[in-house]
Every structure is written in structure tokens, then in C-alpha cells.
Design an enzyme around this catalytic site. Structure first.
Site, PDB file in Angstrom:
ATOM      1  CD  GLU A  14      15.946  15.851  17.967  1.00  0.00           C
ATOM      2  OE1 GLU A  14      15.635  14.841  18.628  1.00  0.00           O
ATOM      3  OE2 GLU A  14      16.337  16.909  18.494  1.00  0.00           O
TER       4      GLU A  14
ATOM      5  CG  LEU B 235      19.488  15.247  18.511  1.00  0.00           C
ATOM      6  CD1 LEU B 235      20.112  13.869  18.484  1.00  0.00           C
ATOM      7  CD2 LEU B 235      19.597  15.836  19.901  1.00  0.00           C
TER       8      LEU B 235
ATOM      9  CD  GLU C 201      15.900  18.064  22.014  1.00  0.00           C
ATOM     10  OE1 GLU C 201      16.970  18.591  22.387  1.00  0.00           O
ATOM     11  OE2 GLU C 201      15.839  16.865  21.676  1.00  0.00           O
TER      12      GLU C 201
ATOM     13  CD  GLN D  26      13.256  11.266  18.388  1.00  0.00           C
ATOM     14  OE1 GLN D  26      14.275  11.109  19.039  1.00  0.00           O
ATOM     15  NE2 GLN D  26      13.238  11.201  17.070  1.00  0.00           N
ATOM     16  CG  PHE D  27      10.364  10.582  23.716  1.00  0.00           C
ATOM     17  CD1 PHE D  27       9.392   9.632  24.016  1.00  0.00           C
ATOM     18  CD2 PHE D  27      11.332  10.270  22.777  1.00  0.00           C
ATOM     19  CE1 PHE D  27       9.397   8.385  23.398  1.00  0.00           C
ATOM     20  CE2 PHE D  27      11.341   9.027  22.152  1.00  0.00           C
ATOM     21  CZ  PHE D  27      10.375   8.079  22.464  1.00  0.00           C
ATOM     22  CB  ALA D  28       6.650  15.428  26.635  1.00  0.00           C
TER      23      ALA D  28
ATOM     24  N   PRO E   3      15.336  21.472  27.116  1.00  0.00           N
ATOM     25  CG  PRO E   3      16.935  20.182  26.013  1.00  0.00           C
ATOM     26  CD  PRO E   3      15.575  20.108  26.629  1.00  0.00           C
TER      27      PRO E   3
ATOM     28  CG  HIS F 269      12.275   7.809  26.362  1.00  0.00           C
ATOM     29  ND1 HIS F 269      13.496   7.835  26.977  1.00  0.00           N
ATOM     30  CD2 HIS F 269      12.531   7.801  25.028  1.00  0.00           C
ATOM     31  CE1 HIS F 269      14.450   7.827  26.052  1.00  0.00           C
ATOM     32  NE2 HIS F 269      13.892   7.805  24.869  1.00  0.00           N
TER      33      HIS F 269
END
Lengths: 326, 385
Positions: free
Chosen positions: A29, A58, A60, A82-84, A89, A129
Site C-alpha cells: 500500500e 488495501l 494485507e 504498512q505497519f507491523a 489479516p 501502529h
């Protein structure tokens, strides 16, 4: 050599990987036009084309699932989550498939895939985040887990991860993206996956850490040194494979171990390290092993008290004092 | 740079040993036919359940019909023998697929060996049709690692146990083929239950957005173990789900192999021609249990299954071929004998596969075993000594 932040070193590594191997492609993304929310992929689409660096819808699970298919068919996918904390998902794809393709096809297929994800706290991000889910991945057979703590390591380890024939999770500390700078070679190089780094040498206590906690441990070690305590810091660099030899050699020398992570306490990777030390080096221990970790609660996005959850140098210094006074 | 040979497959090869007689006019006729069938609420068919031809204009060449019949017979042989072998303790858990041969063989027959197949655990028929050796397939259901070692000349993946996870993976394989300049496609299977999974929806969306040469087969076989399609979803036409992703969706009589083959062949051609993915809903029925361990009498009546036996895909084509003289009583008997002998020979081959040794548990985790794996191997060997 050029002075680089960690995010610049990562960008440089991705650029070199794209240049070097036409099978490498980067997707996720916002990685294309925007160059990633942290700018880790800045300029790569412009330079290497929309076929090789592209934005996805979008989702995951589909990002990782699609990457698996690309890897099966001969490409070298480098996916960005984008963030761990948004990785969850995709866990079905990772646990059910990514980690077991080589095994369930008896090596007829293997997955040379890298999944990059910014992780950890320290920069006052919103909810979800700042998670540190590395233990979930380390507990998944068939995937490697790499977490660098310096720009030079990040570059060398990322290039090694991309060259690796097996799936690698590459966690990048959000806190370290821009807070550290160092001279980094501009050419292609790799660092071995599965080899820890001795950050500072010392005779009294071993502090084992990785990623964002290395900086914290260094500050604590400095304070301890002023008090006359010699701290040896081990930066694991990779959790799978784990360089236990380096950890044990240090603990056998110092007789004391403090393990620092920012992940929740229960069943974290710190517990794995502690168990291994207990199994292999208990005769050398002069004090119980101490863990300094986050708590068994979701990471708090509350700026005023974030540092209570995320280990700070003071907590690590206290742990060092505790094992020294035993 | 080492690049895979980019085999461009001609439509001629779409079914082995068959000359294609497709023309653009026939393509358009097919489109019109699905639309007409859809509009009247009927399923697209070429053969009626009694074997009479309802769309003579879309009848494929005799050779193709015979090829499809042979594939369905091979699949049925596996399914029937599989059940018996399980009872004899010679096969592990086995999910039967008898009654779904048209849905599996007709669709997979539209592929060549350069294409990808992502089958679910119930798609033995599809895997056999693409060319997965019977002995390997038996080994898989015997839980032997020999069933995991997929042949190098095939791009068929081991049967997927989790539901719908293979859909996004097929999108990736399809995109990779496109990137590498081939015209190869990927085909993935799912059931009606699987269409409730997030992966199904994400994959359709990705395939549409990224224009992946992918064919999604949604086998609506009535039941996800004990849950009927009517409990699964309020939707009555699952092919319409494609509309939400801007890709074509087609609904077809899943017990008419000529219809499933025809529709899939069209979708494969579209994909090869860079026209993107297609969702094909094959309306069929799981006549037997979910697996050999399941008791369907707990959740459905025998009458329902009986009704579907009248629509049996194998006898449907058999009647047609005999009536047309494409098969005679003699050549039919010879075909059945050949298929049975092929299976028994494969069974003998599978029987000869050696059992794995304990340390094989630790093989094939990584290209190079980690220190942890090496240590665990040493411990295991010591325990076993």
C-alpha cells in the site's frame, strides 16, 4: 561511504536489489507514487517502473497471498505491510502457507519472499501502529525473522534477505528510521542472516536485545559503565535463525543476563532466549535472568505514558543493577 | 539473467490432441448463450441431463468430447476406488468428489501443462486431468511425503486444506507469468463455502484491479460440510459476486462437462489475450459425504442426493457419446477397462513408495537448516537410536 539514516539505507538497498535482479519486485500500500508512508520506497517506482514497484489494493492477506503466488512462479517478491500492527489479516497466508511451502512440496517449490514491516513504538503513533509481533513470526516454522538496529546492518541484512531462497520477515524499528545515522557503503553488500553482533564488550553482565531496544540498552550501559559495571551488549540482528553461540559465549563470560524487548511479556522472544540460557548455561549463571519488556496489555498510544510501556534506559539500568546485586 | 522459457501456448493445445475450431463468431454465440440462460434463470448447458444436445452450435469436436469423457472416467475410478481403499485401511481421510467430475475435469481440461492449478482438497479430479500422476495423488491421501513431491513438469500445487487461501496466490502466479512475458494462466478452485472467506473477495478484487490472467472456479456444490448454501449466504447467484469487482462472472451447469469446458475455454482464451480474470460458478452437488469421516444423514436427506444422481455428469456424456456413435459398446468397454487398469497399476506403484524415516520431519524447512534444526535432528536421531 555515505552518511545514511536507516530509512535511507533501506531505500538504497531496495534500489540496488531492483537494479541487480530483474525478478525483484516491490509492492504494497502506497509504496509506488508516494514512496511509502515512511518514504522507504521513495523514488523507486519512478526509477524502476510501475511494473516492478507498484501499489496494491488495501488488503494485507491478499498482498502476502499474491506475493506467495509470485514467488512460486519465479519472481522475488518484496512486500511492504504498512505497519507491523496491520500484519494480522495476513497471518493465515503466513502461517498456513508462506512458512510451509518448501516443506509441503518437498522443495519442489520454495518462496524467496521478503515481507517488510515497520514495528515498535517510541514515536507517538496512533493506536495499533506500534506493535512488536516478532514472536508470532519466530514461532512459525519455515520463516526467518530479521530485525536490524543500525543503517549499515539494515542495508546488508535486507539485501541478504532478498537474496535468501526462503521467506524472511524484516522488521524495521520506526523509532530508528531517522534517529540514527552512520557511514554506509554505497555498493551492494550483504550481512549473514543468523549472526549476532557484539555491540559493546564487557565482563560483568550481558544485555541481549535487538531492533529499537539496542539504542535503549546502549544508554543504560553507559550509565552502568559510569558506575563501574562492564556491560556486554548483544544485538541479535536475527531471531530466526538464532545465533545462540554468541549469546552463550557472552553469558558464560559474564555470568549474568538481562534480555530487553519492547514486546509484551508473556511468551515473548525474550522468554525463548531465557529458556535457552537456562538450558545451556545455567552452571555459569551468578544471578537469575531478568527480562525487561512491554506489558501484557495492548501498546498504549498515550504520549504522556508511552515510555512506561516501552522499556527506557532507566528500566534497563535497574535490571542491570538487580542482576549485579544478586 | 536466467529467465524461464516463455512458452506461448496456442489455443490449438488447449486440450491435448484436439484441433480448435473456435471462431470469433462462436465466441459471440457463447456470450449470447450465457446471457440468454441467465436471463431466463436457467443454467447454461450444452447437454441436457438425458444426454440430448440443447446447443448443437456449441458442440465441441468429437475428439474433445471423448477426451473429456476419459478424464471424467479416470476421476470417477479414483473416487470409487478411493472409498473402497479407505474402508480397507489403505487410504487415509479422503474427500470424495463423485458427481462433480464435470465441474473439475471440464474446467481443468481447458489448461495446458504450462498453466497453474491451485486445487482444494476436493479437486482430485482437476489435478488428475491436468496430469498429476495417480500414484502421487494416492500417496497424498495416504499422507505420504511422496504425495507432496509434485512432479517438476507440472505447475499443480498440493491440495489446499485451508479454505480460499489459494485464490490470492493464484492471482500472484498469474501476474508473475504475465510479467515474465508468457501467456500462461492460473486457475484456482473453491467451494460455495469458500466464497464467504475474505481471501475470495480480496483475490477477485486484486485480480480485477491488476488485470491478472486468472480463472476462478467456484464450485457451488450445495454444502460446506453440514451448512447448506442457503445458510452460507443470502445470495442465490454466486457468479454475480464478480460484478462487484468489475470482472466477468459466468454461471454454468456444473454437471454438464461440455458446458464447463466450453465456458472455461473461453475464459482461458480471454486471460491469455490479456483480457483479465473470470469467475465461473459451476452449479453442482456433492453427492457423497464431506469426507469418509462424515455422516451426511445428520444434515440432509437421501432424496436430495438421489435427485442429483439423475443429473450425473458421467452418464450424461456417456449417453450422448453412445447415441452419436462416438463410442460403441465395445470401445466403451475397452475404455473402462483401460481406465481401471491404469488405476491398479498406479496403486501398485504407490504401494511401493517407502515410508518416511523420522528425521524427514525436519527436512525441507529451509534451504539450509538452522542451528536449531540441526540440534533437533541430532536429538531426534539419538532418541530413535
Amino acid at each position: 561511504m555515505k552518511t545514511m539514516t536507516m530509512v535511507a539505507a533501506i531505500n538504497n538497498a531496495l534500489d540496488l536489489a531492483l537494479e541487480r535482479d530483474p525478478d525483484v519486485c516491490i509492492f504494497g500500500e502506497d509504496v509506488g507514487v508516494m514512496g511509502g508512508v515512511f518514504r522507504a520506497t521513495d523514488g523507486l517506482q519512478q526509477k524502476h517502473g510501475v511494473e516492478r514497484v507498484f501499489d496494491t489494493p488495501l488488503a494485507e492477506a491478499a498482498i502476502v497471498g499474491m506475493g506467495i503466488g509470485m514467488g512460486l512462479a519465479g519472481l522475488k517478491p518484496v512486500a511492504e505491510i504498512q505497519f507491523a500492527g496491520f500484519l494480522y489479516p495476513a497471518l493465515d497466508q503466513i502461517l498456513s502457507h508462506l512458512g510451509r511451502y518448501r516443506h509441503r512440496t518437498r522443495s519442489r517449490y520454495h518462496l524467496p519472499m521478503v515481507v517488510r514491516a515497520p514495528y515498535g513504538g517510541g514515536v507517538h503513533t496512533p493506536e495499533q501502529h506500534a506493535d512488536s509481533p516478532e514472536a508470532i513470526l519466530a514461532h512459525t516454522p519455515g520463516v526467518k525473522v530479521v530485525i536490524p538496529s543500525t543503517p549499515g546492518d539494515a542495508k546488508g541484512l535486507l539485501l541478504a534477505a532478498i537474496a535468501d531462497p526462503d521467506p524472511v520477515f524484516f522488521f524495521e524499528s520506526i523509532k530508528l528510521y531517522r534517529s540514527t545515522k552512520e557511514e554506509v557503503p554505497e555498493d551492494y553488500y550483504t550481512l549473514p542472516i543468523g549472526k549476532a553482533r557484539v555491540v559493546t564488550q564487557g565482563d560483568d553482565v550481558t544485555v541481549i536485545c535487538y531492533g529499537g531496544m539496542v539504542e535503549v540498552a546502549q544508554k543504560a550501559a553507559e550509565a552502568a559503565r559510569n558506575a563501574g559495571i562492564g556491560v556486554e551488549i548483544i544485538d541479535l540482528r536475527t531471531l530466526v535463525p538464532l545465533d545462540l553461540d554468541t549469546v552463550l559465549a557472552s553469558v558464560e563470560k559474564t555470568g549474568r543476563a538481562v534480555i530487553v524487548t519492547e514486546a509484551p511479556r508473556t511468551a515473548g522472544f525474550h522468554s525463548e532466549i531465557a529458556a535457552n540460557i537456562a538450558e545451556e548455561a545455567i552452571d555459569f549463571l551468578q544471578a537469575p535472568i531478568v527480562r525487561v519488556t512491554g506489558f501484557d496489555a495492548p501498546y498504549p498510544p498515550f504520549t504522556a505514558i508511552e515510555d512506561v510501556y516501552r522499556p527506557n534506559p532507566l528500566r534497563v539500568a535497574k535490571a542491570i543493577k538487580k542482576v549485579m546485586s544478586h | 539473467m536466467a529467465r524461464k522459457s516463455s512458452t506461448v501456448t496456442s489455443t490449438k493445445d488447449a486440450v491435448q490432441g484436439r484441433e480448435s475450431t473456435e471462431t470469433p463468431a462462436a465466441f459471440q454465440a457463447a456470450e449470447a448463450a450465457y446471457n440468454q440462460a441467465e436471463a431466463s434463470g436457467e443454467l447454461f448447458q450444452i447437454l441436457a441431463p438425458d444426454g440430448t444436445v440443447v446447443r448443437p452450435d456449441l458442440l465441441p469436436p468429437a475428439e474433445t468430447r471423448l477426451h473429456l469423457y476419459r478424464q471424467m472416467r479416470r476421476a470417477r475410478q479414483f473416487d470409487e476406488r478411493g472409498w473402497v481403499l479407505y474402508r480397507q485401511g489403505r487410504l487415509g481421510v479422503f474427500p470424495p468428489f463423485g458427481g462433480m467430475e464435470a465441474s473439475q475435469c471440464g474446467t481443468a481440461a481447458a489448461l495446458t501443462k504450462n498453466d497453474w492449478l491451485f486445487p482444494t482438497y476436493r479437486d482430485t479430479g482437476a489435478a488428475l486431468t491436468l496430469g498429476l500422476p495417480i500414484a502421487r495423488t494416492l500417496a497424498y491421501w495416504r499422507t505420504s511425503p511422496h504425495g507432496w513431491a509434485m512432479p517438476a513438469d507440472l505447475k499443480v500445487l498440493p491440495f489446499y486444506i485451508p479454505i480460499a487461501t489459494q485464490y490470492p496466490q493464484a492471482v500472484g502466479a498469474a501476474l508473475a507469468e504475465k510479467r515474465q512475458g508468457t501467456q500462461n494462466v492460473a486457475m484456482a478452485f473453491i467451494g460455495d463455502g469458500g466464497s464467504s472467506e475474505g481471501d475470495f473477495h480480496e483475490a477477485l478484487n486484486f485480480a480485477g484491479a491488476l488485470n491478472a490472467p486468472c480463472i476462478f472456479i467456484l464450485q457451488n456444490n450445495g454444502w460446506a460440510i453440514s451448512v447448506p448454501t442457503t445458510t452460507q449466504t443470502k445470495a442465490t447467484n454466486l457468479s454475480k459476486r464478480a460484478d462487484g469487482y468489475g470482472i466477468p462472472g459466468v454461471r454454468v451447469d456444473g454437471n454438464d462437462v461440455l458446458a464447463t469446458w466450453h465456458v472455461t475455454d473461453q475464459a482461458v482464451k480471454r486471460a491469455r489475450n490479456n483480457e483479465g480474470p473470470t469467475l465461473i460458478e459451476t452449479v453442482t452437488y456433492r453427492v457423497k459425504a464431506h469426507t469418509v469421516a462424515d455422516d451426511p444423514s445428520r444434515y440432509r436427506t437421501e432424496d436430495e442426493a438421489k435427485k442429483w444422481l439423475e443429473k450425473d455428469p458421467v452418464t450424461r456424456l456417456e449417453q450422448h457419446l453412445l447415441k452419436e456413435g462416438i463410442l460403441t459398446e465395445e470401445s466403451h468397454a475397452a475404455l473402462l477397462k483401460e481406465v481401471a487398469e491404469e488405476f491398479e497399476a498406479a496403486l501398485t506403484e504407490a504401494d511401493a513408495y517407502p515410508d518416511p524415516t523420522p528425521a524427514e520431519i525436519l527436512d525441507h524447512v529451509f534451504a539450509e537448516p538452522t542451528p536449531q534444526l540441526l540440534k533437533q535432528r541430532a536429538e531426534l536421531l539419538e532418541e530413535q537410536a
